[in-house]
Design a protein around this motif. Structure first.
Motif, PDB file in Angstrom:
ATOM      1  N   TYR A  38      14.758  33.759  45.220  1.00 18.41           N
ATOM      2  CA  TYR A  38      14.901  32.410  45.764  1.00 18.41           C
ATOM      3  C   TYR A  38      16.193  32.294  46.562  1.00 18.41           C
ATOM      4  N   TYR A  39      16.122  31.445  47.556  1.00 21.03           N
ATOM      5  CA  TYR A  39      17.250  31.161  48.445  1.00 21.03           C
ATOM      6  C   TYR A  39      17.906  29.864  48.007  1.00 21.03           C
ATOM      7  N   ILE A  40      19.245  29.845  47.928  1.00 23.67           N
ATOM      8  CA  ILE A  40      19.976  28.638  47.537  1.00 23.67           C
ATOM      9  C   ILE A  40      20.308  27.847  48.807  1.00 23.67           C
ATOM     10  N   PRO A  41      19.712  26.652  48.988  1.00 21.56           N
ATOM     11  CA  PRO A  41      19.877  25.925  50.248  1.00 21.56           C
ATOM     12  C   PRO A  41      21.005  24.900  50.254  1.00 21.56           C
ATOM     13  N   SER A  42      21.652  24.672  49.114  1.00 21.51           N
ATOM     14  CA  SER A  42      22.654  23.600  49.056  1.00 21.51           C
ATOM     15  C   SER A  42      23.814  23.995  48.150  1.00 21.51           C
ATOM     16  N   ALA A  43      24.804  23.102  48.107  1.00 23.33           N
ATOM     17  CA  ALA A  43      26.011  23.356  47.312  1.00 23.33           C
ATOM     18  C   ALA A  43      25.944  22.703  45.938  1.00 23.33           C
ATOM     19  N   SER A  44      24.769  22.271  45.490  1.00 17.05           N
ATOM     20  CA  SER A  44      24.668  21.482  44.260  1.00 17.05           C
ATOM     21  C   SER A  44      24.978  22.276  42.995  1.00 17.05           C
ATOM     22  N   MET A  45      24.938  23.623  43.078  1.00 19.37           N
ATOM     23  CA  MET A  45      25.225  24.435  41.889  1.00 19.37           C
ATOM     24  C   MET A  45      26.525  25.225  42.019  1.00 19.37           C
ATOM     25  N   GLU A  46      27.396  24.805  42.951  1.00 17.93           N
ATOM     26  CA  GLU A  46      28.722  25.434  43.025  1.00 17.93           C
ATOM     27  C   GLU A  46      29.529  25.061  41.767  1.00 17.93           C
ATOM     28  N   PRO A  47      30.391  25.959  41.327  1.00 23.60           N
ATOM     29  CA  PRO A  47      30.802  27.233  41.938  1.00 23.60           C
ATOM     30  C   PRO A  47      29.946  28.437  41.546  1.00 23.60           C
ATOM     31  N   LEU A  48      28.948  28.254  40.673  1.00 21.19           N
ATOM     32  CA  LEU A  48      28.142  29.389  40.233  1.00 21.19           C
ATOM     33  C   LEU A  48      27.323  29.977  41.374  1.00 21.19           C
ATOM     34  N   LEU A  49      26.609  29.137  42.109  1.00 22.30           N
ATOM     35  CA  LEU A  49      25.735  29.570  43.189  1.00 22.30           C
ATOM     36  C   LEU A  49      26.147  28.874  44.478  1.00 22.30           C
TER      37      LEU A  49
END
Length: 224
Positions: A38-49
Motif C-alpha cells: 500500500y501507498y501512504i498518501p498523507s501525513a496522518s500517520m507521521e512520524p511512523l509513516l
C-alpha cells in the motif's frame, strides 16, 4: 541436393508472455491471501509513516487486534461512502496504480486502533490525556507537539467496531471527524485488511514496522 535443416523455433516472446502472466498470477494470489503493498498518501500517520512510503501489509483477522495496533482497512461505509467510484475506466486505472504501489486509494486508510469493542474512550481528562476505560493511555507514537486531541469526545465502542485515530492528531481525519455521521466514526472490525509490517520504499526508510506492546495505562484517581 541436401535440404538445409530447419532451425527449431525459439520460445521468444511467447515464453516471456507466459512467464509474465504466471508472475502476475502468483503475485495476485500471494497479495490476496498473505501480504499486500500500500501507498501512504498523507501525513496522518507521521512520524511512523510518511507521505509516499510504500508499506508491506500482512493480512490478518480482526480477532487478533490489540489496542495500539496500526491497521490498514477498507473505509467504505464508515470513512468513505459505500458507492465511491468515478466510473469503470477511472476506477480501473486507479486500482492498477494502487496495485502497483504507485498511488493511494480513496477507500483504503491507515490508522491506529485506540478503542476495541466495549471500550469507553474519552479525551481529554483534567491532565489533557486520552483515557480508555478510565485509565490514561501512554501514547509515545503521537506526533511531537500534538495534543492527544484538540476535539473533546466521549464514546463507547459498540460490539464489532473499532475507534481509530491517526498519530499526527492535528492533521488526521479519523473516527473523531465522523462522530455525527452514521456509525459514529466506528469502523467494523471485518473491514480490517491487515497490519503494516515493513516499509519497503523509499530504500532509505526500509525498516520493519514493529508491533507495539499493548498500550501502557495509568490509573486515573481524583482527576489527577
Amino acid at each position: 541436393m541436401e535440404q538445409p535443416k530447419r532451425q527449431p523455433r525459439k520460445p521468444g516472446w511467447r515464453f516471456a508472455l507466459l512467464a509474465l502472466v504466471l508472475a502476475v498470477a502468483i503475485s495476485a494470489v500471494v497479495r490476496s491471501l498473505w501480504v499486500d503493498v500500500y501507498y501512504i498518501p498523507s501525513a496522518s500517520m507521521e512520524p511512523l509513516l510518511l507521505t509516499g512510503d510504500r508499506i508491506l501489509v500482512e493480512r490478518t483477522g480482526p480477532e487478533s487486534l490489540n489496542r495500539g495496533d496500526v491497521v490498514v482497512f477498507d473505509g467504505r461505509g464508515s470513512f468513505a461512502p459505500l458507492n465511491s467510484g468515478n466510473g469503470p475506466v477511472v476506477d480501473a486505472l486507479a486500482e492498477a496504480g494502487r496495485w502497483l504501489g504507485l498511488a493511494g486509494s480513496d477507500t483504503t486508510y491507515v490508522k491506529r486502533v485506540i478503542g476495541l469493542p466495549g471500550d469507553r474512550v474519552v479525551c481529554c481528562d483534567a491532565n489533557g490525556r486520552l483515557t480508555v476505560n478510565g485509565q490514561q493511555v501512554a501514547e509515545p507514537y503521537v506526533y511531537p507537539g500534538d495534543t492527544p486531541s484538540e476535539m473533546k469526545f466521549s464514546v463507547e465502542v459498540p460490539a464489532g467496531r473499532l475507534w481509530l485515530m491517526g498519530d499526527h492528531r492535528s492533521l488526521s481525519a479519523d473516527s473523531r471527524s465522523l462522530l455525527g455521521a452514521p456509525g459514529g466514526g466506528m469502523v467494523p472490525r471485518e473491514r480490517v485488511i491487515g497490519r503494516p509490517v515493513q516499509i519497503i520504499w523509499p530504500l532509505d526508510r526500509f525498516a520493519a514496522v514493529a508491533r507495539p506492546q499493548p498500550a501502557a495505562t495509568t490509573t486515573t484517581t481524583n482527576g489527577q
